[in-house]
Write a protein that holds these residues in place. Structure first.
Motif, PDB file in Angstrom:
ATOM      1  N   GLN A 119     -20.343  11.981   0.094  1.00  0.00           N
ATOM      2  CA  GLN A 119     -20.489  11.571   1.488  1.00  0.00           C
ATOM      3  C   GLN A 119     -19.162  11.585   2.247  1.00  0.00           C
ATOM      4  OE1 GLN A 119     -23.172   8.308   2.411  1.00  0.00           O
ATOM      5  NE2 GLN A 119     -24.078   8.484   0.375  1.00  0.00           N
ATOM      6  N   LEU A 120     -18.085  11.204   1.566  1.00  0.00           N
ATOM      7  CA  LEU A 120     -16.771  11.186   2.223  1.00  0.00           C
ATOM      8  C   LEU A 120     -16.058  12.534   2.145  1.00  0.00           C
ATOM      9  CD1 LEU A 120     -14.970   7.851   1.243  1.00  0.00           C
ATOM     10  CD2 LEU A 120     -15.788   8.548   3.484  1.00  0.00           C
ATOM     11  N   GLY A 121     -16.288  13.232   1.074  1.00  0.00           N
ATOM     12  CA  GLY A 121     -15.528  14.442   0.788  1.00  0.00           C
ATOM     13  C   GLY A 121     -14.374  14.097  -0.141  1.00  0.00           C
ATOM     14  N   PRO A 122     -14.004  15.012  -1.043  1.00  0.00           N
ATOM     15  CA  PRO A 122     -12.957  14.722  -2.023  1.00  0.00           C
ATOM     16  C   PRO A 122     -11.596  14.427  -1.395  1.00  0.00           C
ATOM     17  CG  PRO A 122     -13.823  16.958  -2.321  1.00  0.00           C
ATOM     18  CD  PRO A 122     -14.607  16.308  -1.238  1.00  0.00           C
ATOM     19  N   GLU A 123     -11.246  15.142  -0.328  1.00  0.00           N
ATOM     20  CA  GLU A 123      -9.940  14.932   0.292  1.00  0.00           C
ATOM     21  C   GLU A 123      -9.851  13.559   0.952  1.00  0.00           C
ATOM     22  OE1 GLU A 123     -11.893  17.627   1.119  1.00  0.00           O
ATOM     23  OE2 GLU A 123     -10.947  19.068  -0.231  1.00  0.00           O
ATOM     24  N   LYS A 124     -10.898  13.179   1.682  1.00  0.00           N
ATOM     25  CA  LYS A 124     -10.888  11.871   2.345  1.00  0.00           C
ATOM     26  C   LYS A 124     -10.867  10.741   1.319  1.00  0.00           C
ATOM     27  CE  LYS A 124     -13.064  12.674   6.809  1.00  0.00           C
ATOM     28  NZ  LYS A 124     -14.224  12.334   7.658  1.00  0.00           N
ATOM     29  N   LEU A 125     -11.623  10.895   0.236  1.00  0.00           N
ATOM     30  CA  LEU A 125     -11.633   9.856  -0.786  1.00  0.00           C
ATOM     31  C   LEU A 125     -10.254   9.716  -1.425  1.00  0.00           C
ATOM     32  CD1 LEU A 125     -13.135   7.710  -2.370  1.00  0.00           C
ATOM     33  CD2 LEU A 125     -13.873   9.493  -3.967  1.00  0.00           C
ATOM     34  N   LEU A 129      -7.904   6.363  -1.212  1.00  0.00           N
ATOM     35  CA  LEU A 129      -7.362   5.701  -2.400  1.00  0.00           C
ATOM     36  C   LEU A 129      -5.837   5.627  -2.351  1.00  0.00           C
ATOM     37  CD1 LEU A 129      -9.742   7.177  -5.105  1.00  0.00           C
ATOM     38  CD2 LEU A 129      -9.707   4.827  -4.249  1.00  0.00           C
ATOM     39  N   GLU A 130      -5.206   6.684  -1.893  1.00  0.00           N
ATOM     40  CA  GLU A 130      -3.743   6.681  -1.772  1.00  0.00           C
ATOM     41  C   GLU A 130      -3.279   5.653  -0.745  1.00  0.00           C
ATOM     42  OE1 GLU A 130      -3.022  10.804  -0.893  1.00  0.00           O
ATOM     43  OE2 GLU A 130      -2.911  11.363  -3.023  1.00  0.00           O
ATOM     44  N   LEU A 131      -3.959   5.586   0.398  1.00  0.00           N
ATOM     45  CA  LEU A 131      -3.590   4.614   1.430  1.00  0.00           C
ATOM     46  C   LEU A 131      -3.806   3.179   0.949  1.00  0.00           C
ATOM     47  CD1 LEU A 131      -5.002   6.392   4.615  1.00  0.00           C
ATOM     48  CD2 LEU A 131      -2.593   5.925   4.095  1.00  0.00           C
ATOM     49  N   LEU A 132      -4.889   2.960   0.229  1.00  0.00           N
ATOM     50  CA  LEU A 132      -5.134   1.615  -0.304  1.00  0.00           C
ATOM     51  C   LEU A 132      -4.083   1.227  -1.333  1.00  0.00           C
ATOM     52  CD1 LEU A 132      -9.033   1.694  -0.568  1.00  0.00           C
ATOM     53  CD2 LEU A 132      -7.653   0.357   1.046  1.00  0.00           C
ATOM     54  N   GLN A 133      -3.664   2.174  -2.156  1.00  0.00           N
ATOM     55  CA  GLN A 133      -2.584   1.895  -3.115  1.00  0.00           C
ATOM     56  C   GLN A 133      -1.305   1.535  -2.374  1.00  0.00           C
ATOM     57  OE1 GLN A 133      -3.734   1.079  -5.974  1.00  0.00           O
ATOM     58  NE2 GLN A 133      -2.580   2.446  -7.272  1.00  0.00           N
ATOM     59  N   GLU A 134      -1.029   2.274  -1.324  1.00  0.00           N
ATOM     60  CA  GLU A 134       0.167   2.005  -0.516  1.00  0.00           C
ATOM     61  C   GLU A 134       0.070   0.625   0.142  1.00  0.00           C
ATOM     62  OE1 GLU A 134       2.500   4.111   3.208  1.00  0.00           O
ATOM     63  OE2 GLU A 134       1.266   5.364   1.905  1.00  0.00           O
ATOM     64  N   LEU A 135      -1.112   0.288   0.670  1.00  0.00           N
ATOM     65  CA  LEU A 135      -1.318  -1.012   1.293  1.00  0.00           C
ATOM     66  C   LEU A 135      -1.112  -2.136   0.282  1.00  0.00           C
ATOM     67  CD1 LEU A 135      -2.193  -2.685   3.768  1.00  0.00           C
ATOM     68  CD2 LEU A 135      -4.557  -2.307   3.064  1.00  0.00           C
ATOM     69  N   LYS A 136      -1.553  -1.940  -0.961  1.00  0.00           N
ATOM     70  CA  LYS A 136      -1.377  -2.956  -1.997  1.00  0.00           C
ATOM     71  C   LYS A 136       0.102  -3.264  -2.250  1.00  0.00           C
ATOM     72  CE  LYS A 136      -3.357  -2.026  -5.865  1.00  0.00           C
ATOM     73  NZ  LYS A 136      -4.062  -1.407  -7.004  1.00  0.00           N
ATOM     74  N   GLY A 137       0.944  -2.307  -1.975  1.00  0.00           N
ATOM     75  CA  GLY A 137       2.368  -2.469  -2.272  1.00  0.00           C
ATOM     76  C   GLY A 137       3.206  -3.061  -1.163  1.00  0.00           C
ATOM     77  N   ILE A 138       2.630  -3.255   0.021  1.00  0.00           N
ATOM     78  CA  ILE A 138       3.464  -3.771   1.122  1.00  0.00           C
ATOM     79  C   ILE A 138       3.680  -5.276   0.942  1.00  0.00           C
ATOM     80  CG2 ILE A 138       2.711  -1.957   2.697  1.00  0.00           C
ATOM     81  CD1 ILE A 138       1.057  -4.040   4.190  1.00  0.00           C
ATOM     82  N   LYS A 139       4.823  -5.736   1.435  1.00  0.00           N
ATOM     83  CA  LYS A 139       5.222  -7.131   1.303  1.00  0.00           C
ATOM     84  C   LYS A 139       5.202  -7.800   2.670  1.00  0.00           C
ATOM     85  CE  LYS A 139       6.410  -6.539  -3.026  1.00  0.00           C
ATOM     86  NZ  LYS A 139       5.284  -6.290  -3.853  1.00  0.00           N
ATOM     87  N   PRO A 140       4.837  -9.088   2.707  1.00  0.00           N
ATOM     88  CA  PRO A 140       4.819  -9.806   4.003  1.00  0.00           C
ATOM     89  C   PRO A 140       6.235 -10.035   4.519  1.00  0.00           C
ATOM     90  CG  PRO A 140       4.097 -11.243   2.187  1.00  0.00           C
ATOM     91  CD  PRO A 140       4.369  -9.892   1.606  1.00  0.00           C
TER      92      PRO A 140
END
Length: 140
Positions: A119-125, A129-140
């Motif tokens: 439904q999303l397409g392989p590139e969007k998925l 996932l890459e953006l979510l990994q990056e978001l997990k790493g940001i610090k307040p």
């Protein structure tokens, strides 16, 4: 005039709910909660872990993790053992039944990931996932 900004946290929660609609039927079929499945999956991926690290990886508060582990152990899916040198430290591992549970569910769970990718397409998925990994790493 103030502009309305989309809520990141609300959008993430709503996206999680949309994704979980693919997986909940399989969890229900096996009588597992989302938290229990996260624990099983993380233990399968990492092997034996201290309970506090498992709680952090599974995003489960330590007091809640205690109840999750009691039920998983009662059902024969995990084993807990205390370290001889420090009885406060508890190690958790998958029991044979937990391994079997993971194996029996993995094919259908993988099919659900494929359905999302279709439904999303392989590139969007992959980008998501890459953006979510990056978001997990940001610090307040």
């Amino acid at each position: 005039m103030s502009t309305s900004r989309a809520s990141l946290t609300l959008t993430l929660l709503q996206a999680r709910e949309s994704a979980m609609r693919f997986f909940r039927p399989q969890l229900n079929l096996h009588g597992l909660t989302e938290q229990q499945w996260r624990v099983i999956r993380i233990l399968r991926q990492h092997g034996e872990l201290e309970s506090h690290k498992l709680a952090r990886l599974a995003c489960i508060l330590k007091p809640s993790m205690s109840g999750v582990l009691v039920r998983l152990e009662r059902d024969g899916l995990v084993r807990r053992r205390k370290l001889a040198e420090d009885q406060r430290r508890v190690l958790v591992s998958l029991a044979e039944k937990g391994e079997q549970c993971f194996e029996s569910m993995s094919v259908e769970m993988e099919n659900n990931y494929r359905r999302i990718q279709q439904q999303l397409g392989p590139e969007k998925l992959l980008t998501l996932l890459e953006l979510l990994q990056e978001l997990k790493g940001i610090k307040p």
